[in-house]
Design a protein around this motif. Sequence first.
Motif, PDB file in Angstrom:
ATOM      1  N   ARG A 181       6.000   3.914  -9.220  1.00 46.25           N
ATOM      2  CA  ARG A 181       5.774   3.948 -10.495  1.00 46.25           C
ATOM      3  C   ARG A 181       4.441   3.954 -10.409  1.00 46.25           C
ATOM      4  N   TYR A 182       3.516   3.233 -10.240  1.00 47.22           N
ATOM      5  CA  TYR A 182       2.871   2.582 -11.010  1.00 47.22           C
ATOM      6  C   TYR A 182       1.363   3.351 -10.038  1.00 47.22           C
ATOM      7  N   VAL A 183       0.005   2.966 -11.290  1.00 49.77           N
ATOM      8  CA  VAL A 183      -0.985   3.820 -10.282  1.00 49.77           C
ATOM      9  C   VAL A 183      -2.090   2.170 -10.432  1.00 49.77           C
ATOM     10  N   LEU A 184      -2.204   2.127  -9.334  1.00 54.69           N
ATOM     11  CA  LEU A 184      -3.019   1.039  -9.065  1.00 54.69           C
ATOM     12  C   LEU A 184      -4.876   0.893  -8.785  1.00 54.69           C
ATOM     13  N   TYR A 185      -5.223   0.058  -9.864  1.00 57.64           N
ATOM     14  CA  TYR A 185      -6.504  -0.167  -9.115  1.00 57.64           C
ATOM     15  C   TYR A 185      -7.427  -0.855  -8.376  1.00 57.64           C
ATOM     16  N   GLN A 186      -8.360  -0.701  -8.123  1.00 59.16           N
ATOM     17  CA  GLN A 186      -9.382  -1.430  -7.324  1.00 59.16           C
ATOM     18  C   GLN A 186     -10.953  -0.909  -7.830  1.00 59.16           C
ATOM     19  N   ARG A 187     -11.360  -1.435  -7.289  1.00 61.85           N
ATOM     20  CA  ARG A 187     -13.456  -2.499  -7.827  1.00 61.85           C
ATOM     21  C   ARG A 187     -13.644  -1.166  -6.287  1.00 61.85           C
ATOM     22  N   THR A 188     -14.833  -0.280  -6.324  1.00 61.78           N
ATOM     23  CA  THR A 188     -15.352   0.667  -5.614  1.00 61.78           C
ATOM     24  C   THR A 188     -16.441  -0.834  -4.860  1.00 61.78           C
ATOM     25  N   ALA A 189     -16.764  -0.569  -3.832  1.00 59.43           N
ATOM     26  CA  ALA A 189     -18.440  -0.977  -2.992  1.00 59.43           C
ATOM     27  C   ALA A 189     -19.551  -1.377  -4.670  1.00 59.43           C
ATOM     28  N   ASP A 190     -19.614   0.220  -4.816  1.00 59.32           N
ATOM     29  CA  ASP A 190     -20.839  -0.145  -5.831  1.00 59.32           C
ATOM     30  C   ASP A 190     -20.066  -1.283  -6.559  1.00 59.32           C
ATOM     31  N   ALA A 191     -19.563  -1.565  -7.055  1.00 59.93           N
ATOM     32  CA  ALA A 191     -18.838  -2.494  -8.607  1.00 59.93           C
ATOM     33  C   ALA A 191     -18.818  -3.388  -7.772  1.00 59.93           C
ATOM     34  N   ALA A 192     -18.635  -3.262  -6.291  1.00 60.95           N
ATOM     35  CA  ALA A 192     -18.837  -5.458  -6.122  1.00 60.95           C
ATOM     36  C   ALA A 192     -20.419  -5.661  -5.581  1.00 60.95           C
ATOM     37  N   GLY A 193     -21.230  -4.384  -5.481  1.00 60.78           N
ATOM     38  CA  GLY A 193     -22.514  -4.897  -5.477  1.00 60.78           C
ATOM     39  C   GLY A 193     -23.156  -5.332  -6.837  1.00 60.78           C
ATOM     40  N   LEU A 194     -22.483  -5.078  -8.012  1.00 57.52           N
ATOM     41  CA  LEU A 194     -23.467  -5.448  -8.791  1.00 57.52           C
ATOM     42  C   LEU A 194     -22.656  -6.627  -9.129  1.00 57.52           C
ATOM     43  N   LEU A 195     -21.590  -6.772  -8.986  1.00 58.75           N
ATOM     44  CA  LEU A 195     -20.989  -8.061  -9.208  1.00 58.75           C
ATOM     45  C   LEU A 195     -21.721  -9.150  -8.342  1.00 58.75           C
ATOM     46  N   GLU A 196     -22.242  -8.724  -6.980  1.00 54.78           N
ATOM     47  CA  GLU A 196     -23.348  -9.960  -6.225  1.00 54.78           C
ATOM     48  C   GLU A 196     -24.541  -9.824  -6.741  1.00 54.78           C
ATOM     49  N   ASP A 197     -24.869  -8.999  -7.394  1.00 51.78           N
ATOM     50  CA  ASP A 197     -26.205  -9.129  -8.147  1.00 51.78           C
ATOM     51  C   ASP A 197     -26.231  -9.738  -9.405  1.00 51.78           C
ATOM     52  N   ALA A 198     -25.145  -9.830 -10.465  1.00 47.36           N
ATOM     53  CA  ALA A 198     -25.028 -10.576 -11.108  1.00 47.36           C
ATOM     54  C   ALA A 198     -25.850 -12.050 -11.629  1.00 47.36           C
TER      55      ALA A 198
END
Length: 324
Positions: A307-324
């Motif tokens: 019944r749910y839609v699950l969201y998860q960050r992509t590799a691109d998003a993880a790369g942005l987080l690493e650069d933060a």
Amino acid sequence: MLTLRVDVDTMAKTRLAPSPAAESIAWLKLTAASGRHPVFGDPGPLARASLTHPDVALLADLLPRDGDNYTPDLLTPQPGTDAQRRDVLDEQLAWIEAAGQDDIENQVFTHTRTHWSRPLGSSTRRIADSGRLQRRLANGLARFWRDTLSDGWSELRSIIDQDIAQRATAIATHGVGRMLGGLHPDIDWAGDALTLTRSLDGEIDVTGRELVLAPGVLSWPNLIIQVDTPGQFVLYYPAQRVGVARPRRPGIARVVGNARAALLVDLETARSTAELATRSGYTPGTVSYHLGALHRARLVTKVRDGRYVLYQRTADAAGLLEDA
């Protein structure tokens, strides 16, 4: 040298105001041209994803390219007189939607033909001829604003408000003329005229018009004048302290905004909208809106699990987080 001839009425009606429409157009110009702001950098994946919307793309088609510098004034209507209201952008969007066909004829057809090195797109011309251009431009600007700037507007607005307060103090201390002469190195105040150092020579009579001074943050360090819409006279000047050392948001927040950055940090594990709302303190509707923008920018994935839609960050998003 370009001379803007003014009179007592113009000086008496001079005021300062923010222009969210102008900030949006400046950011869209950078996005469409794959450019970078000298202070705020890359417009980011959300801005590029927003550009795929047909109404945003239509708006971008009316922006200059390849060294051209003419932008139709109707895209950045003069801000209203009550600049403290929360609906300044709504008012500007209403002005775009209400633009007359004479403005379309003069600015979209005639002026682009005169000032651009490329012809107006055939699809844009057909939409303009049909009378649907104004509504679609307003919708495109509203969409781009929601996708890219609404979440970070408070930071931009604080810079603008500080500049307006400082200019108001200068008026109270030294007078309007002294303040006008101090807006930009390319501006001189001659008592009855503003002179601007420009490649275009000439004189424009703006006597009797209200002069609106709008500090520019995302258009910084450019100086822009707007006189083509009848009765309007807007001068966009670089806001103070944009180009000096100042606190900057971390990389990911600067690219996607604080709320979306917080959601991405929490999406190392797949989560539902309801779970994210509980954990973040945002309403489910707000979380859903931000997730939609992040999904269009390919920074999150979504899969259905019962019944749910699950969201998860992509590799691109993880790369942005690493650069933060």
